[in-house]
Design a protein around this motif. Structure first.
Motif, PDB file in Angstrom:
ATOM      1  N   ASP A 242       0.855  -1.198   0.000  1.00 57.78           N
ATOM      2  CA  ASP A 242       0.000   0.000   0.000  1.00 57.78           C
ATOM      3  C   ASP A 242       0.881   1.235   0.000  1.00 57.78           C
ATOM      4  O   ASP A 242       0.649   2.185   0.728  1.00 57.78           O
ATOM      5  CB  ASP A 242      -0.894   0.025   1.254  1.00 57.78           C
ATOM      6  N   HIS A 243       1.912   1.239  -0.817  1.00 57.65           N
ATOM      7  CA  HIS A 243       2.935   2.284  -0.786  1.00 57.65           C
ATOM      8  C   HIS A 243       2.741   3.381  -1.811  1.00 57.65           C
ATOM      9  O   HIS A 243       3.236   4.487  -1.616  1.00 57.65           O
ATOM     10  CB  HIS A 243       4.327   1.660  -0.940  1.00 57.65           C
ATOM     11  N   ALA A 244       2.047   3.131  -2.902  1.00 52.96           N
ATOM     12  CA  ALA A 244       1.861   4.137  -3.955  1.00 52.96           C
ATOM     13  C   ALA A 244       0.615   3.807  -4.765  1.00 52.96           C
ATOM     14  O   ALA A 244       0.593   2.826  -5.499  1.00 52.96           O
ATOM     15  CB  ALA A 244       3.083   4.179  -4.865  1.00 52.96           C
ATOM     16  N   SER A 245      -0.418   4.629  -4.619  1.00 54.43           N
ATOM     17  CA  SER A 245      -1.663   4.366  -5.346  1.00 54.43           C
ATOM     18  C   SER A 245      -1.394   4.158  -6.830  1.00 54.43           C
ATOM     19  O   SER A 245      -0.505   4.760  -7.388  1.00 54.43           O
ATOM     20  CB  SER A 245      -2.655   5.509  -5.222  1.00 54.43           C
ATOM     21  N   ARG A 246      -2.175   3.302  -7.422  1.00 53.87           N
ATOM     22  CA  ARG A 246      -2.097   2.938  -8.836  1.00 53.87           C
ATOM     23  C   ARG A 246      -0.807   2.196  -9.206  1.00 53.87           C
ATOM     24  O   ARG A 246      -0.630   1.814 -10.351  1.00 53.87           O
ATOM     25  CB  ARG A 246      -2.312   4.149  -9.748  1.00 53.87           C
ATOM     26  N   TRP A 247       0.092   1.994  -8.271  1.00 53.83           N
ATOM     27  CA  TRP A 247       1.331   1.260  -8.534  1.00 53.83           C
ATOM     28  C   TRP A 247       1.454   0.031  -7.644  1.00 53.83           C
ATOM     29  O   TRP A 247       2.323  -0.812  -7.878  1.00 53.83           O
ATOM     30  CB  TRP A 247       2.548   2.171  -8.319  1.00 53.83           C
ATOM     31  N   ASN A 248       0.606  -0.063  -6.643  1.00 50.92           N
ATOM     32  CA  ASN A 248       0.727  -1.163  -5.678  1.00 50.92           C
ATOM     33  C   ASN A 248       0.651  -2.538  -6.317  1.00 50.92           C
ATOM     34  O   ASN A 248       1.329  -3.460  -5.876  1.00 50.92           O
ATOM     35  CB  ASN A 248      -0.351  -1.037  -4.599  1.00 50.92           C
ATOM     36  N   ASN A 249      -0.170  -2.682  -7.364  1.00 52.72           N
ATOM     37  CA  ASN A 249      -0.358  -4.010  -7.955  1.00 52.72           C
ATOM     38  C   ASN A 249       0.721  -4.383  -8.965  1.00 52.72           C
ATOM     39  O   ASN A 249       0.698  -5.471  -9.523  1.00 52.72           O
ATOM     40  CB  ASN A 249      -1.737  -4.106  -8.610  1.00 52.72           C
ATOM     41  N   LYS A 250       1.686  -3.475  -9.191  1.00 51.26           N
ATOM     42  CA  LYS A 250       2.722  -3.782 -10.183  1.00 51.26           C
ATOM     43  C   LYS A 250       4.125  -3.401  -9.731  1.00 51.26           C
ATOM     44  O   LYS A 250       5.053  -3.389 -10.532  1.00 51.26           O
ATOM     45  CB  LYS A 250       2.393  -3.103 -11.510  1.00 51.26           C
ATOM     46  N   ALA A 251       4.277  -3.063  -8.451  1.00 50.81           N
ATOM     47  CA  ALA A 251       5.589  -2.611  -7.967  1.00 50.81           C
ATOM     48  C   ALA A 251       5.887  -3.160  -6.580  1.00 50.81           C
ATOM     49  O   ALA A 251       4.988  -3.358  -5.766  1.00 50.81           O
ATOM     50  CB  ALA A 251       5.635  -1.081  -7.921  1.00 50.81           C
ATOM     51  N   ILE A 252       7.160  -3.345  -6.332  1.00 52.71           N
ATOM     52  CA  ILE A 252       7.662  -3.632  -4.990  1.00 52.71           C
ATOM     53  C   ILE A 252       7.946  -2.282  -4.344  1.00 52.71           C
ATOM     54  O   ILE A 252       8.573  -1.417  -4.964  1.00 52.71           O
ATOM     55  CB  ILE A 252       8.960  -4.479  -5.053  1.00 52.71           C
TER      56      ILE A 252
END
Length: 193
Positions: A115-125
């Motif tokens: 839950d670290h960066a909206s719109r990026w959580n599902n594709k980023a560490i």
């Protein structure tokens, strides 16, 4: 066990594990402090990442820094408490936390969505450095730990070999990861705006 005994015990076990892994030619990531060693609260997170991911987002906590295993364990607990108890996240937001003690602290790990960066959580560490790096740089050993973790992610096939590294400010409106840390990661090989 004394306050000093527990960190020394797991560090020794990690080093022994490192030697054993090298002898067996297994992929070895160096010591990552497991959740149980920093007394993490149980996680309620279930959403898996589809590995390997193509992105890494680097942030800072903007809070207190830590430069000893005892202080970093406490800081990891503080960050998790804030995320899980105050913000009502299912766990600490990040996949990994980096301490200025030169150790990597397991957050959600390689395969659970953060839950670290909206719109990026599902594709980023999500990797965060514990501290505020607007006006000062992280300790060199913290930077080495992060670079080792990234190499480990590629070796484990958790990160694509062509992954792109981004600062938190590249994907969301924020000052994170701080001006000094941002200038450093801009020089790393996989950095992309």
């Amino acid at each position: 066990m004394s306050r000093l005994g527990a960190p020394l015990a797991w560090a020794l076990l990690a080093l022994l594990g490192l030697a054993a892994a090298q002898e067996g030619n297994e992929t070895c990531c160096g010591p990552i402090v497991p959740r149980r060693e920093w007394n993490a609260l149980p996680s309620a997170c279930e959403t898996k990442l589809r590995l390997p991911v193509d992105y890494v987002v680097v942030s800072h906590t903007a809070g207190s820094h830590c430069d000893t295993p005892a202080l970093c364990r406490q800081q990891a607990q503080n960050v998790q408490h804030y995320h899980a108890r105050t913000l009502d996240f299912c766990d600490v937001a990040y996949n990994f936390l980096i301490g200025e003690d030169g150790l990597v602290y397991e957050g959600r790990g390689w395969d659970i969505q953060g839950d670290h960066a909206s719109r990026w959580n599902n594709k980023a560490i999500g990797i965060t450095f514990m501290g505020n790096f607007m006006e000062r740089s992280p300790a060199p050993r913290a930077l080495r730990a992060a670079q080792s973790l990234l190499a480990c992610g590629v070796a484990l096939n958790a990160l694509s070999e062509e992954y792109q590294l981004k600062g938190h400010r590249n994907v969301q409106r924020t000052l994170s990861p701080g001006d000094r840390l941002y200038e450093i990661i801009r020089q790393w090989p996989h950095f992309h705006v």
